[in-house]
Design a protein around this motif. Structure first.
Motif, mmCIF file in Angstrom:
data_model
loop_
_atom_site.group_PDB
_atom_site.id
_atom_site.type_symbol
_atom_site.label_atom_id
_atom_site.label_comp_id
_atom_site.label_asym_id
_atom_site.label_seq_id
_atom_site.Cartn_x
_atom_site.Cartn_y
_atom_site.Cartn_z
ATOM 1 N N ARG A 151 14.127 16.969 53.414
ATOM 2 C CA ARG A 151 15.520 17.389 53.305
ATOM 3 C C ARG A 151 15.826 17.815 51.879
ATOM 4 O O ARG A 151 15.155 17.396 50.935
ATOM 5 C CB ARG A 151 16.470 16.270 53.738
ATOM 6 C CG ARG A 151 16.480 15.059 52.829
ATOM 7 C CD ARG A 151 17.364 13.962 53.425
ATOM 8 N NE ARG A 151 17.428 12.784 52.566
ATOM 9 C CZ ARG A 151 18.030 11.651 52.911
ATOM 10 N NH1 ARG A 151 18.615 11.525 54.100
ATOM 11 N NH2 ARG A 151 18.056 10.637 52.068
ATOM 12 N N GLN A 152 16.845 18.662 51.766
ATOM 13 C CA GLN A 152 17.270 19.118 50.451
ATOM 14 C C GLN A 152 18.791 19.151 50.414
ATOM 15 O O GLN A 152 19.434 19.877 51.179
ATOM 16 C CB GLN A 152 16.711 20.503 50.135
ATOM 17 C CG GLN A 152 17.005 20.970 48.723
ATOM 18 C CD GLN A 152 16.181 22.184 48.326
ATOM 19 O OE1 GLN A 152 15.640 22.905 49.165
ATOM 20 N NE2 GLN A 152 16.067 22.422 47.018
ATOM 21 N N ALA A 153 19.341 18.332 49.520
ATOM 22 C CA ALA A 153 20.784 18.282 49.320
ATOM 23 C C ALA A 153 21.180 19.300 48.246
ATOM 24 O O ALA A 153 20.337 19.695 47.429
ATOM 25 C CB ALA A 153 21.209 16.882 48.896
ATOM 26 N N PRO A 154 22.426 19.730 48.234
ATOM 27 C CA PRO A 154 22.865 20.710 47.237
ATOM 28 C C PRO A 154 22.594 20.227 45.812
ATOM 29 O O PRO A 154 22.928 19.095 45.458
ATOM 30 C CB PRO A 154 24.374 20.816 47.498
ATOM 31 C CG PRO A 154 24.530 20.450 48.928
ATOM 32 C CD PRO A 154 23.498 19.391 49.183
ATOM 33 N N GLY A 155 21.959 21.074 45.021
ATOM 34 C CA GLY A 155 21.686 20.747 43.632
ATOM 35 C C GLY A 155 20.538 19.786 43.412
ATOM 36 O O GLY A 155 20.282 19.367 42.277
ATOM 37 N N LYS A 156 19.839 19.428 44.487
ATOM 38 C CA LYS A 156 18.721 18.482 44.367
ATOM 39 C C LYS A 156 17.429 19.113 44.869
ATOM 40 O O LYS A 156 17.442 20.115 45.575
ATOM 41 C CB LYS A 156 19.026 17.208 45.152
ATOM 42 C CG LYS A 156 20.205 16.421 44.615
ATOM 43 C CD LYS A 156 20.333 15.092 45.325
ATOM 44 C CE LYS A 156 21.466 14.255 44.756
ATOM 45 N NZ LYS A 156 21.586 12.930 45.439
#
Length: 123
Positions: free
Chosen positions: A38-43
């Motif tokens: 998974r990829q969260a915003p800004g990460k």
């Protein structure tokens, strides 16, 4: 042409559940490990869960006990059950197929990736 297509994402309240699916086409992955990231915003993209060809599973500490990965080789599909969701689980979730048969957490072990499905958890 190999394709991995995720589905099942959406908007859910904290404490709720979702079931993500990943349908593979173009080849069979029954002897390969599969994973979810998974990829969260800004990460950066992070490992979530993996399942070996024998269905041995391994999870990141942040989701262990809440998420469950499974596979149905007859359907060439991998699932991720997300329970007790938290706002910090909000991210785009990606399915990936490994070049190896054993469960692996590094993204470098995976050579096929889906386009992702958005999961948003509201507080």
């Amino acid at each position: 042409q190999v394709q991995l297509v995720e589905s099942g994402g959406g908007l859910v309240q904290a404490g709720g559940s979702l079931r993500l699916s990943c349908l593979a086409s173009g080849r069979t992955f029954s002897t390969h490990a599969m994973g979810w990231f998974r990829q969260a915003p800004g990460k950066e993209r992070e490992f979530v869960a993996t399942i070996s060809w024998r269905s041995n599973t391994y999870y990141s500490d942040s989701v262990s006990g809440r998420f469950t990965i499974s596979r149905d080789n007859a359907k060439n599909t991998v699932y991720l059950q997300l329970n007790s969701l938290k706002p910090e689980d909000t991210a785009v979730y990606y399915c990936a197929a490994s070049q190896y048969s054993s469960a692996s957490s590094p993204a470098t072990a995976y050579d096929y990736w889906g386009q992702g499905t958005q999961v948003t958890v509201s507080s």
